[in-house]
Design an enzyme around this catalytic site. Structure first.
Site, PDB file in Angstrom:
ATOM      1  N   ALA A  65      -3.489   4.828  -8.036  1.00 58.33           N
ATOM      2  CA  ALA A  65      -2.112   5.228  -8.278  1.00 58.33           C
ATOM      3  C   ALA A  65      -1.359   5.031  -6.965  1.00 58.33           C
ATOM      4  CB  ALA A  65      -2.069   6.689  -8.715  1.00 58.33           C
ATOM      5  N   GLY A 108      -6.840   5.401  -9.620  1.00 53.73           N
ATOM      6  CA  GLY A 108      -6.189   5.063 -10.877  1.00 53.73           C
ATOM      7  C   GLY A 108      -6.537   3.661 -11.369  1.00 53.73           C
ATOM      8  N   GLU A 111      -9.719   4.080 -13.106  1.00 50.62           N
ATOM      9  CA  GLU A 111      -9.431   4.821 -14.347  1.00 50.62           C
ATOM     10  C   GLU A 111      -8.764   3.920 -15.389  1.00 50.62           C
ATOM     11  OE1 GLU A 111      -7.465   7.842 -11.887  1.00 50.62           O
ATOM     12  OE2 GLU A 111      -8.605   9.316 -13.025  1.00 50.62           O
ATOM     13  N   GLU A 131     -10.201   9.818  -4.688  1.00 56.89           N
ATOM     14  CA  GLU A 131      -9.120  10.813  -4.627  1.00 56.89           C
ATOM     15  C   GLU A 131      -9.458  11.995  -3.735  1.00 56.89           C
ATOM     16  OE1 GLU A 131     -10.016   9.184  -7.331  1.00 56.89           O
ATOM     17  OE2 GLU A 131      -8.270   8.716  -8.574  1.00 56.89           O
TER      18      GLU A 131
HETATM   19  N1  CAA Z   1      -0.863   3.249  -3.157  1.00 55.55           N
HETATM   20  C1  CAA Z   1       0.133   2.707  -2.466  1.00 55.55           C
HETATM   21  N2  CAA Z   1      -0.018   1.633  -1.648  1.00 55.55           N
HETATM   22  C2  CAA Z   1      -1.260   1.125  -1.531  1.00 55.55           C
HETATM   23  C3  CAA Z   1      -2.362   1.655  -2.222  1.00 55.55           C
HETATM   24  C4  CAA Z   1      -2.123   2.772  -3.074  1.00 55.55           C
HETATM   25  N3  CAA Z   1      -3.096   3.319  -3.803  1.00 55.55           N
HETATM   26  N4  CAA Z   1      -3.454   0.937  -1.884  1.00 55.55           N
HETATM   27  C5  CAA Z   1      -3.044  -0.017  -1.019  1.00 55.55           C
HETATM   28  N5  CAA Z   1      -1.716   0.091  -0.822  1.00 55.55           N
HETATM   29  C6  CAA Z   1      -0.889  -0.727   0.070  1.00 55.55           C
HETATM   30  C7  CAA Z   1      -1.128  -0.414   1.527  1.00 55.55           C
HETATM   31  O1  CAA Z   1      -0.413   0.745   1.914  1.00 55.55           O
HETATM   32  C8  CAA Z   1      -0.657  -1.670   2.200  1.00 55.55           C
HETATM   33  O2  CAA Z   1       0.748  -1.639   2.265  1.00 55.55           O
HETATM   34  P1  CAA Z   1       1.515  -2.016   3.648  1.00 55.55           P
HETATM   35  O3  CAA Z   1       1.200  -3.480   3.826  1.00 55.55           O
HETATM   36  O4  CAA Z   1       2.962  -1.756   3.325  1.00 55.55           O
HETATM   37  O5  CAA Z   1       0.938  -1.170   4.708  1.00 55.55           O
HETATM   38  C9  CAA Z   1      -1.041  -2.762   1.201  1.00 55.55           C
HETATM   39  O6  CAA Z   1      -1.234  -2.097  -0.048  1.00 55.55           O
HETATM   40  C10 CAA Z   1      -2.352  -3.448   1.563  1.00 55.55           C
HETATM   41  O7  CAA Z   1      -3.356  -2.449   1.732  1.00 55.55           O
HETATM   42  P2  CAA Z   1      -4.294  -2.322   3.029  1.00 55.55           P
HETATM   43  O8  CAA Z   1      -3.567  -2.857   4.230  1.00 55.55           O
HETATM   44  O9  CAA Z   1      -4.787  -0.932   3.104  1.00 55.55           O
HETATM   45  O10 CAA Z   1      -5.448  -3.358   2.633  1.00 55.55           O
HETATM   46  P3  CAA Z   1      -6.970  -3.332   3.147  1.00 55.55           P
HETATM   47  O11 CAA Z   1      -7.556  -4.607   2.678  1.00 55.55           O
HETATM   48  O12 CAA Z   1      -7.019  -3.002   4.592  1.00 55.55           O
HETATM   49  O13 CAA Z   1      -7.659  -2.086   2.360  1.00 55.55           O
HETATM   50  C11 CAA Z   1      -8.144  -0.701   0.435  1.00 55.55           C
HETATM   51  C12 CAA Z   1      -7.813  -2.118   0.966  1.00 55.55           C
HETATM   52  C13 CAA Z   1      -9.515  -0.262   0.934  1.00 55.55           C
HETATM   53  C14 CAA Z   1      -8.141  -0.780  -1.095  1.00 55.55           C
HETATM   54  C15 CAA Z   1      -7.066   0.295   0.930  1.00 55.55           C
HETATM   55  O14 CAA Z   1      -5.787  -0.245   0.643  1.00 55.55           O
HETATM   56  C16 CAA Z   1      -7.150   1.642   0.297  1.00 55.55           C
HETATM   57  O15 CAA Z   1      -7.997   2.434   0.659  1.00 55.55           O
HETATM   58  N6  CAA Z   1      -6.229   1.980  -0.659  1.00 55.55           N
HETATM   59  C17 CAA Z   1      -6.126   3.268  -1.262  1.00 55.55           C
HETATM   60  C18 CAA Z   1      -7.266   3.532  -2.229  1.00 55.55           C
HETATM   61  C19 CAA Z   1      -7.112   4.913  -2.835  1.00 55.55           C
HETATM   62  O16 CAA Z   1      -7.207   5.924  -2.162  1.00 55.55           O
HETATM   63  N7  CAA Z   1      -6.881   4.965  -4.169  1.00 55.55           N
HETATM   64  C20 CAA Z   1      -6.718   6.218  -4.883  1.00 55.55           C
HETATM   65  C21 CAA Z   1      -5.269   6.533  -5.014  1.00 55.55           C
HETATM   66  S1  CAA Z   1      -4.969   8.158  -5.663  1.00 55.55           S
HETATM   67  C22 CAA Z   1      -5.122   8.019  -7.320  1.00 55.55           C
HETATM   68  O17 CAA Z   1      -5.397   6.958  -7.828  1.00 55.55           O
HETATM   69  C23 CAA Z   1      -4.893   9.306  -8.084  1.00 55.55           C
HETATM   70  C24 CAA Z   1      -5.359   9.264  -9.503  1.00 55.55           C
HETATM   71  O18 CAA Z   1      -6.332   9.843  -9.922  1.00 55.55           O
HETATM   72  C25 CAA Z   1      -4.617   8.495 -10.476  1.00 55.55           C
END
Ligand code: CAA
Length: 264
Positions: A65, A108, A111, A131
């Site tokens: 998400a 998400g 999911e 999460e």
């Molecule tokens: N939400 C918003 N933006 C996100 C995102 C997310 N879940 N995941 C990645 N992005 C964005 C980053 O912020 C980044 O944006 P900027 O260039 O503006 O900084 C862009 O996408 C590229 O991401 P990274 O630079 O982080 O890419 P990476 O290759 O270094 O890492 C990754 C990849 C390991 C997937 C890392 O992006 C990451 O850990 N993302 C978050 C994963 C996460 O925590 N997901 C759970 C979200 S909470 C949820 O989903 C709640 C629920 O139950 C529904």
């Protein structure tokens, strides 16, 4: 239709939805969830479509998400709006929906894949529910659907530690059906979807409905449900055509859904 966050293509009875927010690794913001539902609405109403596929990019199916969109939301806002309830509609679809997962399927995103009827993935796929690292918990069904898919111990460990599962482990645990080399994933998924789309849409939708019953009711009730809709399929022209084609040693031509017009 002007899409901002997805692409929609239709070919050989299959509707393909491609998540298209590359700058955010396809993070699910509100607009994306709205557009997935709008596309699914169109595909479900189209009698020529027999199967739907959801995919992302090679690097990310969806990285969760949208954290930036959620960060400042207050409890009353998300509670009163019933945040994420719109996402539930994706799981309530009646035509089959296959996930083709390449790269990250986290939070998400994982999911979303779990809401599909089955998952094919690429050899670079990474599944996880991280999460807990953000101080929250899965909110689009992850604690429930992952547990049903891979069992309590593995789901518990993944949700509590935020560990990611690779494609091989995902196949071993039954989270995904098959793993393909990344460059073959979409073609293989579309091939399976086309095969489904050639079948009787009535039978296909009844099978989906009946299998999903297994998660909701007792075995006795589930068996009763299956038997009753099995009886009802004999009212459908596709049953006559399918069985007649077998006896005549020719391919079946299923058409009963084709002439159907939706009222809405
Ligand atoms: N939400 C918003 N933006 C996100 C995102 C997310 N879940 N995941 C990645 N992005 C964005 C980053 O912020 C980044 O944006 P900027 O260039 O503006 O900084 C862009 O996408 C590229 O991401 P990274 O630079 O982080 O890419 P990476 O290759 O270094 O890492 C990754 C990849 C390991 C997937 C890392 O992006 C990451 O850990 N993302 C978050 C994963 C996460 O925590 N997901 C759970 C979200 S909470 C949820 O989903 C709640 C629920 O139950 C529904």
């Amino acid at each position: 239709m002007q899409w901002q966050t997805i692409l929609l293509q239709q070919h050989k009875g299959v509707g393909l939805i491609t998540l298209n927010r590359p700058h955010a690794l396809n993070a699910l913001n509100n607009q994306l969830i709205i557009e997935i539902n709008q596309a699914l609405d169109l595909l479900e109403k189209d009698p020529t479509i027999g199967c739907m596929v959801l995919t992302g990019s090679e690097k990310a199916f969806a990285a969760g998400a949208d954290i930036k969109e959620m960060l400042d939301l207050s409890f009353p806002q998300i509670y009163l709006d019933d945040f994420f309830s719109l996402a539930d509609r994706i799981a309530q679809r009646r035509k089959p929906l296959i996930a083709a997962v390449s790269g990250y399927a986290l939070g998400g995103g994982c999911e979303l894949a779990l809401m599909c009827d089955f998952i094919y993935c690429a050899d670079n796929a990474k599944f996880g529910l991280p999460e807990v690292s953000l101080g929250v918990l899965p909110g689009i069904g992850g604690t429930q659907r992952l547990t049903l898919a891979i069992g309590k111990a593995k789901a518990m460990e993944m949700c509590l530690t935020a560990r990611q599962m690779d494609a091989q482990e995902a196949e071993q645990t039954g989270l995904v059906v098959r793993v393909f080399p990344a460059e073959q994933l979409l073609a293989q998924t579309l091939q399976a979807a086309e095969k489904i789309a050639e079948k009787s849409l009535t039978a296909v939708m009844m099978i989906k409905e009946s299998i999903n019953r297994a998660f909701e009711v007792s075995l006795a009730e589930g068996l009763r449900f299956e038997r009753r809709i099995f009886h009802s399929v004999f009212a459908d022209a596709d049953q006559k055509e399918g069985m007649r084609a077998f006896v005549d040693k020719r391919p079946a031509q299923f058409t009963s859904a084709k002439g159907h017009h939706h009222e809405t």
